[in-house]
Design an enzyme around this catalytic site. Structure first.
Site, PDB file in Angstrom:
ATOM      1  N   TYR A  86      -0.294   1.739  -0.301  1.00 15.17           N
ATOM      2  CA  TYR A  86       0.708   0.929   0.480  1.00 15.17           C
ATOM      3  C   TYR A  86       1.438   0.212  -0.730  1.00 15.17           C
ATOM      4  O   TYR A  86       1.304  -0.885  -1.353  1.00 15.17           O
ATOM      5  CB  TYR A  86      -0.206  -0.100   1.398  1.00 15.17           C
ATOM      6  CG  TYR A  86       0.711  -1.213   2.142  1.00 15.17           C
ATOM      7  CD1 TYR A  86       1.810  -0.585   2.822  1.00 15.17           C
ATOM      8  CD2 TYR A  86      -0.016  -2.519   1.928  1.00 15.17           C
ATOM      9  CE1 TYR A  86       2.586  -1.847   3.315  1.00 15.17           C
ATOM     10  CE2 TYR A  86       0.902  -3.462   2.865  1.00 15.17           C
ATOM     11  CZ  TYR A  86       2.181  -2.897   3.277  1.00 15.17           C
ATOM     12  OH  TYR A  86       2.809  -3.997   3.994  1.00 15.17           O
ATOM     13  N   ASP A  94       4.097  -1.231  14.506  1.00 14.84           N
ATOM     14  CA  ASP A  94       5.721  -0.677  14.172  1.00 14.84           C
ATOM     15  C   ASP A  94       5.686   0.680  13.477  1.00 14.84           C
ATOM     16  O   ASP A  94       7.147   1.264  13.308  1.00 14.84           O
ATOM     17  CB  ASP A  94       6.522  -1.639  13.496  1.00 14.84           C
ATOM     18  CG  ASP A  94       5.708  -2.540  12.196  1.00 14.84           C
ATOM     19  OD1 ASP A  94       4.552  -2.258  11.935  1.00 14.84           O
ATOM     20  OD2 ASP A  94       6.282  -3.522  11.744  1.00 14.84           O
ATOM     21  N   HIS A  95       4.862   1.174  12.770  1.00 12.86           N
ATOM     22  CA  HIS A  95       4.834   2.652  12.372  1.00 12.86           C
ATOM     23  C   HIS A  95       4.066   3.680  13.314  1.00 12.86           C
ATOM     24  O   HIS A  95       3.424   3.282  14.120  1.00 12.86           O
ATOM     25  CB  HIS A  95       3.923   2.733  11.112  1.00 12.86           C
ATOM     26  CG  HIS A  95       4.567   1.818  10.150  1.00 12.86           C
ATOM     27  ND1 HIS A  95       5.175   2.305   8.889  1.00 12.86           N
ATOM     28  CD2 HIS A  95       4.521   0.650   9.830  1.00 12.86           C
ATOM     29  CE1 HIS A  95       5.510   1.343   8.101  1.00 12.86           C
ATOM     30  NE2 HIS A  95       5.198   0.170   8.597  1.00 12.86           N
ATOM     31  N   GLU A 143      -2.091  -1.355   5.705  1.00  5.64           N
ATOM     32  CA  GLU A 143      -2.140  -2.565   6.399  1.00  5.64           C
ATOM     33  C   GLU A 143      -3.252  -3.101   7.280  1.00  5.64           C
ATOM     34  O   GLU A 143      -3.102  -3.097   8.667  1.00  5.64           O
ATOM     35  CB  GLU A 143      -0.783  -2.951   7.230  1.00  5.64           C
ATOM     36  CG  GLU A 143       0.446  -3.257   6.354  1.00  5.64           C
ATOM     37  CD  GLU A 143       1.485  -4.030   6.839  1.00  5.64           C
ATOM     38  OE1 GLU A 143       1.386  -5.465   7.142  1.00  5.64           O
ATOM     39  OE2 GLU A 143       2.548  -3.220   7.478  1.00  5.64           O
ATOM     40  N   ASN A 165       0.171   3.500   9.296  1.00  3.91           N
ATOM     41  CA  ASN A 165       0.225   2.067   8.922  1.00  3.91           C
ATOM     42  C   ASN A 165      -0.191   1.300  10.277  1.00  3.91           C
ATOM     43  O   ASN A 165       0.657   1.249  11.013  1.00  3.91           O
ATOM     44  CB  ASN A 165       1.564   1.728   8.261  1.00  3.91           C
ATOM     45  CG  ASN A 165       1.549   0.040   8.014  1.00  3.91           C
ATOM     46  OD1 ASN A 165       1.107  -0.743   8.742  1.00  3.91           O
ATOM     47  ND2 ASN A 165       2.260  -0.207   6.797  1.00  3.91           N
ATOM     48  N   ASP A 203       2.355   4.328   3.132  1.00  5.98           N
ATOM     49  CA  ASP A 203       3.346   3.799   3.384  1.00  5.98           C
ATOM     50  C   ASP A 203       4.180   3.340   1.809  1.00  5.98           C
ATOM     51  O   ASP A 203       3.818   2.531   1.298  1.00  5.98           O
ATOM     52  CB  ASP A 203       3.297   2.595   4.044  1.00  5.98           C
ATOM     53  CG  ASP A 203       4.671   1.553   4.527  1.00  5.98           C
ATOM     54  OD1 ASP A 203       5.701   2.005   3.959  1.00  5.98           O
ATOM     55  OD2 ASP A 203       4.398   0.531   4.982  1.00  5.98           O
ATOM     56  N   ASN A 225       7.293   2.365   1.522  1.00 11.21           N
ATOM     57  CA  ASN A 225       8.124   1.394   1.848  1.00 11.21           C
ATOM     58  C   ASN A 225       9.544   1.784   0.957  1.00 11.21           C
ATOM     59  O   ASN A 225      10.288   1.021   0.126  1.00 11.21           O
ATOM     60  CB  ASN A 225       7.877   0.207   1.218  1.00 11.21           C
ATOM     61  CG  ASN A 225       7.474  -0.856   2.054  1.00 11.21           C
ATOM     62  OD1 ASN A 225       7.700  -0.718   3.508  1.00 11.21           O
ATOM     63  ND2 ASN A 225       5.989  -1.301   2.101  1.00 11.21           N
TER      64      ASN A 225
END
EC number: 3.1.11.2
Length: 286
Positions: free
Chosen positions: A110, A251-252, A38, A11, A151, A153
């Site tokens: 995603y 952040d990933h 993303e 991501n 991702d 989530n």
DNA sequence: ATGCCAGGCACAGCCTGA
């Protein structure tokens, strides 16, 4: 030709902002297939030339400002299977891309974040997850080697987060979210990172708040799922944490698996091996 | 309960992410 096929998911949190990191990572880690999420860019904003110069063919589904997914194939052009998850023609968010590359079917996804919950965004997350579960069944039964990567989530269990108590009300840890993930795995998929490292603390995401990266306060939410055609080929899996440590990082961190290219370990080769002298089991070392 | 940080959009301060 390396002995293993390396498939990764990353991501990037904005492909234009993260392009230097993406190129550095591709050059250093050389994944054969890279699923990106993303992008945060429209189709025309995808850096096709830079990716091609790095030696990768690519397909992507962009969206202005939000979402967006891509699949890169090293030295090859991925072949498109579908550009959206079936089941809701009104869903305009760019969150799914399915391709064939290097002999593997790859679903790059995603999954919606779902916060705040409860609420319409959480409802959308669960509906999207149900569509994924339904579609995954067909992929699973297709007879092709399939990877579902991206991702998700979802923090699958409390072993997949530094401290669940601060995230109890978050959409990533809700019982409904975790139940969807369990039901997906119950079709027979294996969570490759967990299969290779059953007892390790593994994180793939560290938010930008409260110095979570510096404290290694992470979550495992980026996953690679394998159907039975690929499970015997799984040799190794890991997280490229160094990418998260770069200046101005996503952040990933990228997550990867290595699959044996040979037929060794497959049902067909096991049948064949019965008529041959036994060999030591493949070590899995790369 | 909220902001903490960050990217995109578009140029001030929102919205969204997880």
């Amino acid at each position: 030709m390396p002995r293993h096929l390396k498939i990764a998911t990353f991501n990037v949190n904005g492909i234009r902002t993260r392009l230097p990191h993406l190129l550095q990572w591709l050059a250093q880690e050389k994944p054969d297939v890279a699923c990106l999420q993303e992008l945060k860019a429209a189709d025309e904003g995808f850096p096709r030339e830079e990716v091609e110069r790095a030696g990768y063919g690519a397909l992507w589904v962009g969206q202005r400002s939000w979402n967006g997914v891509a699949v890169l194939a090293r030295g090859a052009d991925p072949v498109e299977s579908r550009r959206a998850l079936p089941g809701d023609r009104a869903d305009a968010q760019s969150r799914y891309l399915e391709v064939a590359a290097h002999g593997v079917m790859v679903g790059c996804l995603y999954l919606p974040n779902g916060n705040p919950q409860p609420g319409p965004k959480f409802d959308y997350k669960l509906r999207w997850f149900e569509r994924l579960i339904r579609h995954a069944r067909g992929l699973y039964d297709s007879g092709h080697p399939v990877v579902l990567a991206g991702d998700f989530n979802v923090v699958p269990t409390d072993e997949d987060i530094y401290d669940p108590k601060h995230w109890r009300k978050d959409a990533l840890l809700q019982p409904e979210t975790r139940d969807c993930y369990r039901r997906l795995l119950a079709q027979g998929w294996i969570d490759a990172l967990r299969a290779v490292h059953p007892d390790a603390r593994i994180y793939t995401f560290w938010d930008y708040f409260r110095q979570h990266w510096q404290r290694d306060a992470g979550l495992r939410i980026d996953h690679l799922l394998l159907n039975p055609q690929l499970q015997p080929r799984l040799a190794d899996a890991g997280v490229d944490r160094w990418v998260r440590g770069l200046e101005k990082a996503s952040d990933h961190a990228p997550v990867w698996i290595k699959l044996r290219r040979t037929a060794a370990g497959t049902a067909a080769s096991k049948r064949a091996a019965k008529s041959k002298p036994a060999r030591p089991a493949a070590s899995g070392a790369s």
